[in-house]
Design a protein around this motif. Structure first.
Motif, PDB file in Angstrom:
ATOM      1  N   MET A  74      31.460  38.384   8.109  1.00 41.48           N
ATOM      2  CA  MET A  74      31.775  39.725   8.597  1.00 41.48           C
ATOM      3  C   MET A  74      30.932  40.072   9.832  1.00 41.48           C
ATOM      4  SD  MET A  74      34.144  40.263   6.531  1.00 41.48           S
ATOM      5  CE  MET A  74      34.642  41.867   7.125  1.00 41.48           C
ATOM      6  N   SER A  75      29.683  39.591   9.861  1.00 40.38           N
ATOM      7  CA  SER A  75      28.843  39.823  11.046  1.00 40.38           C
ATOM      8  C   SER A  75      29.418  39.103  12.259  1.00 40.38           C
ATOM      9  CB  SER A  75      27.418  39.336  10.776  1.00 40.38           C
ATOM     10  OG  SER A  75      26.823  40.060   9.737  1.00 40.38           O
ATOM     11  N   TYR A  76      29.916  37.897  12.046  1.00 40.93           N
ATOM     12  CA  TYR A  76      30.513  37.127  13.137  1.00 40.93           C
ATOM     13  C   TYR A  76      31.755  37.829  13.670  1.00 40.93           C
ATOM     14  CZ  TYR A  76      32.451  33.128  15.667  1.00 40.93           C
ATOM     15  OH  TYR A  76      32.961  32.315  16.638  1.00 40.93           O
ATOM     16  N   MET A  77      32.609  38.309  12.754  1.00 42.97           N
ATOM     17  CA  MET A  77      33.828  38.998  13.170  1.00 42.97           C
ATOM     18  C   MET A  77      33.522  40.326  13.868  1.00 42.97           C
ATOM     19  SD  MET A  77      36.793  38.339  10.301  1.00 42.97           S
ATOM     20  CE  MET A  77      35.812  38.370   8.821  1.00 42.97           C
ATOM     21  N   SER A  78      32.364  40.902  13.553  1.00 38.98           N
ATOM     22  CA  SER A  78      31.959  42.156  14.199  1.00 38.98           C
ATOM     23  C   SER A  78      31.295  41.924  15.540  1.00 38.98           C
ATOM     24  CB  SER A  78      30.984  42.910  13.279  1.00 38.98           C
ATOM     25  OG  SER A  78      31.558  43.179  12.042  1.00 38.98           O
ATOM     26  N   ASN A  79      31.175  40.649  15.929  1.00 37.73           N
ATOM     27  CA  ASN A  79      30.560  40.280  17.205  1.00 37.73           C
ATOM     28  C   ASN A  79      29.070  40.627  17.247  1.00 37.73           C
ATOM     29  OD1 ASN A  79      30.868  38.988  19.717  1.00 37.73           O
ATOM     30  ND2 ASN A  79      31.011  40.941  20.787  1.00 37.73           N
ATOM     31  N   CYS A  80      28.424  40.594  16.093  1.00 34.86           N
ATOM     32  CA  CYS A  80      26.975  40.808  16.048  1.00 34.86           C
ATOM     33  C   CYS A  80      26.274  39.576  16.613  1.00 34.86           C
ATOM     34  CB  CYS A  80      26.508  41.028  14.602  1.00 34.86           C
ATOM     35  SG  CYS A  80      27.278  42.411  13.755  1.00 34.86           S
ATOM     36  N   HIS A  81      25.199  39.784  17.328  1.00 33.05           N
ATOM     37  CA  HIS A  81      24.418  38.662  17.848  1.00 33.05           C
ATOM     38  C   HIS A  81      23.685  37.994  16.692  1.00 33.05           C
ATOM     39  CE1 HIS A  81      22.130  36.300  20.771  1.00 33.05           C
ATOM     40  NE2 HIS A  81      21.067  36.546  20.019  1.00 33.05           N
ATOM     41  N   LEU A  82      23.865  36.680  16.560  1.00 25.79           N
ATOM     42  CA  LEU A  82      23.260  35.919  15.471  1.00 25.79           C
ATOM     43  C   LEU A  82      22.101  35.088  15.988  1.00 25.79           C
ATOM     44  CD1 LEU A  82      26.561  34.581  13.842  1.00 25.79           C
ATOM     45  CD2 LEU A  82      25.287  36.627  13.179  1.00 25.79           C
ATOM     46  N   MET A  83      21.125  34.851  15.123  1.00 27.39           N
ATOM     47  CA  MET A  83      20.029  33.953  15.460  1.00 27.39           C
ATOM     48  C   MET A  83      19.721  33.079  14.251  1.00 27.39           C
ATOM     49  SD  MET A  83      16.707  36.499  15.451  1.00 27.39           S
ATOM     50  CE  MET A  83      15.552  35.132  15.550  1.00 27.39           C
ATOM     51  N   ASN A  84      19.197  31.901  14.523  1.00 23.79           N
ATOM     52  CA  ASN A  84      18.934  30.923  13.464  1.00 23.79           C
ATOM     53  C   ASN A  84      17.445  30.887  13.164  1.00 23.79           C
ATOM     54  OD1 ASN A  84      18.817  28.699  11.753  1.00 23.79           O
ATOM     55  ND2 ASN A  84      20.362  27.560  12.886  1.00 23.79           N
ATOM     56  N   ASP A  85      17.102  31.126  11.905  1.00 23.47           N
ATOM     57  CA  ASP A  85      15.700  31.078  11.485  1.00 23.47           C
ATOM     58  C   ASP A  85      15.642  30.461  10.087  1.00 23.47           C
ATOM     59  OD1 ASP A  85      13.005  31.790  10.557  1.00 23.47           O
ATOM     60  OD2 ASP A  85      12.936  33.048  12.350  1.00 23.47           O
ATOM     61  N   ARG A  86      14.991  29.322   9.986  1.00 23.99           N
ATOM     62  CA  ARG A  86      14.991  28.604   8.710  1.00 23.99           C
ATOM     63  C   ARG A  86      14.267  29.372   7.610  1.00 23.99           C
ATOM     64  NH1 ARG A  86      10.555  25.194   7.489  1.00 23.99           N
ATOM     65  NH2 ARG A  86       8.854  25.228   9.000  1.00 23.99           N
ATOM     66  N   PHE A  87      13.342  30.251   7.964  1.00 22.08           N
ATOM     67  CA  PHE A  87      12.608  30.999   6.952  1.00 22.08           C
ATOM     68  C   PHE A  87      13.463  32.107   6.331  1.00 22.08           C
ATOM     69  CE2 PHE A  87       9.089  29.286   9.553  1.00 22.08           C
ATOM     70  CZ  PHE A  87       8.439  28.576   8.552  1.00 22.08           C
ATOM     71  N   LEU A  88      14.612  32.387   6.934  1.00 17.25           N
ATOM     72  CA  LEU A  88      15.531  33.380   6.383  1.00 17.25           C
ATOM     73  C   LEU A  88      16.853  32.750   5.959  1.00 17.25           C
ATOM     74  CD1 LEU A  88      14.839  36.331   8.851  1.00 17.25           C
ATOM     75  CD2 LEU A  88      14.035  36.094   6.502  1.00 17.25           C
ATOM     76  N   GLY A  89      16.877  31.417   5.889  1.00 16.07           N
ATOM     77  CA  GLY A  89      18.056  30.726   5.369  1.00 16.07           C
ATOM     78  C   GLY A  89      19.038  30.227   6.401  1.00 16.07           C
ATOM     79  N   GLY A  90      18.760  30.436   7.691  1.00 19.58           N
ATOM     80  CA  GLY A  90      19.684  29.955   8.723  1.00 19.58           C
ATOM     81  C   GLY A  90      20.159  31.073   9.622  1.00 19.58           C
ATOM     82  N   TRP A  91      21.443  31.031   9.989  1.00 16.61           N
ATOM     83  CA  TRP A  91      22.003  32.018  10.915  1.00 16.61           C
ATOM     84  C   TRP A  91      22.142  33.380  10.246  1.00 16.61           C
ATOM     85  CZ3 TRP A  91      22.492  31.137  15.966  1.00 16.61           C
ATOM     86  CH2 TRP A  91      22.538  29.801  16.407  1.00 16.61           C
ATOM     87  N   ALA A  92      21.711  34.417  10.954  1.00 14.38           N
ATOM     88  CA  ALA A  92      21.824  35.791  10.465  1.00 14.38           C
ATOM     89  C   ALA A  92      21.814  36.733  11.668  1.00 14.38           C
ATOM     90  CB  ALA A  92      20.677  36.132   9.515  1.00 14.38           C
ATOM     91  N   PRO A  93      22.389  37.916  11.534  1.00 15.33           N
ATOM     92  CA  PRO A  93      22.406  38.859  12.661  1.00 15.33           C
ATOM     93  C   PRO A  93      21.024  39.475  12.882  1.00 15.33           C
ATOM     94  CG  PRO A  93      23.411  39.856  10.723  1.00 15.33           C
ATOM     95  CD  PRO A  93      23.135  38.425  10.367  1.00 15.33           C
TER      96      PRO A  93
END
Length: 371
Positions: free
Chosen positions: A261-280
């Motif tokens: 849903m974040s991807y479809m909302s065009n939210c900017h995502l970033m990858n951080d392994r300490f938070l499980g991977g890609w997240a807005p």
């Protein structure tokens, strides 16, 4: 088209908490949840929470979930169950697939002034020969079967992963009558809290640190697993294989944020392994780079239930403030208090990494918004 002030996607601890904070201030809220019962992971957590009294230490997760649902009901929060959000469109419009029964579905559209994405996380898979056999499943799936549906997934279980999920689910499966044949952990030491591991070792359950699963086999269902020692380069050491007779393999290899849903909302995502991977990424109010779209809980980075509750509160407070239901001074103090509680929750094991990861999300938001 249905109209509302706040639409919350996901009725877990983060979504319910966001709805409660907003509704207490006077915001009209709808929650859509894909499950037949709201509450998310809480209703699978039959164990008592520990930590501080501020965060319900000594109370079982399922009781916390029931408390949140009762508060939503009293506040008039509208909850749509068996309702899967499947699309995000311009103008804050969300398409929802509402399941009427096993075969009858209806597409509804909801337009909201504000949206909270609280969709949670999904389990990571571990691929090995035989990983698609019946009887091989995620640890969360096993926990859902035994704690929610009261169905024992198997009688002889091998757990992959010694994080808190793997340890807690192993103990709960044992309580339900399963034999835990062993817990396999590729790292040289246990990943989860010692308090959980010690309960298992006292019961004589072997924890194979520095081991990994090599393969699983079986005809109609998995019935055997081979594990072996792991070398520093992640290859397996010949001659160290151990064969285990099992009928179930549960994989507790961590979680990753559900970002559809974040991807479809065009939210900017970033990858951080300490938070499980890609997240807005998000700001201090948990608002994403897409205006009017907020995020909370595991959908913003995998942590735990109490953290999700506090992030949900921040969302609800910020939205009530933005819609004019809370005065700025009061709302800012409430958010500050919630962030203070979040800081306390992020102390302890791996807390510094999670705190730093959240700070990186805030910084990334600022960079994106400043161009």
């Amino acid at each position: 088209m249905k109209q509302c002030e706040l639409l919350v996607i996901g009725g877990g601890p983060a979504g319910l908490s966001a709805a409660i904070e907003a509704a207490e201030a006077g915001v009209k809220v709808i929650i859509v949840d894909a499950n037949e019962k709201a509450g998310g992971q809480l209703f699978k957590q039959i164990h008592k929470f520990f930590g501080s009294s501020m965060h319900r230490a000594g109370i079982r997760g399922m009781n916390i979930g029931q408390e949140l649902l009762e508060r939503c009901e009293k506040l008039g929060v509208e909850i749509w169950l068996d309702s899967l959000a499947i699309g995000m469109y311009k103008g804050n419009i969300v398409a929802v697939d509402v399941k009427k029964n096993l075969t009858d579905h209806k597409l509804e559209k909801i337009q909201a002034k504000k949206i909270v994405i609280a969709t949670g996380a999904s389990e990571n898979a571990v691929r090995f020969p035989g990983w698609t056999l019946p009887g091989v499943m995620g640890a969360g799936a096993a926990q859902t079967m035994v704690n929610f549906h009261r169905v024992l997934p198997g009688k002889k279980v091998l757990m992959i992963g010694s994080g808190n999920v793997g340890l807690i689910v192993s103990y709960q499966l044992m309580q339900a009558g399963a034999e835990i044949v062993g817990i396999v952990e590729a790292q040289p030491k246990i990943n989860g809290y010692a308090v959980h591991a010690s309960k298992l070792t006292r019961e004589g359950i072997p924890i194979y640190t520095g081991y990994t699963i090599v393969e699983a086999s079986g005809d109609e269902r998995v019935n055997r697993a081979i594990i072996a020692k792991v070398n520093p380069d992640w290859s397996t050491e010949p001659g160290t294989e151990i064969t285990l007779d099992i009928d179930t393999i549960a994989i507790g290899a961590g979680l990753k944020p559900l970002i559809g849903m974040s991807y479809m909302s065009n939210c900017h995502l970033m990858n951080d392994r300490f938070l499980g991977g890609w997240a807005p990424c998000h700001n201090y109010s948990m608002e994403t780079t897409t205006k009017d779209v907020y995020v909370a809980g595991d959908a913003s980075g995998v942590e735990e239930a109490n953290t999700a509750i506090e992030e949900g509160k921040v969302c609800g407070i910020a939205i009530a403030q933005a819609l004019g239901y809370l005065e700025e001074e009061k709302a800012e103090q409430m958010k500050k208090d919630a962030w203070g509680r979040l800081a306390g929750l992020r102390e302890g094991a791996h807390g510094a990494e999670r705190t730093a990861a959240k700070e990186r999300q805030l910084l990334e938001y600022k960079k994106v918004m400043e161009g």
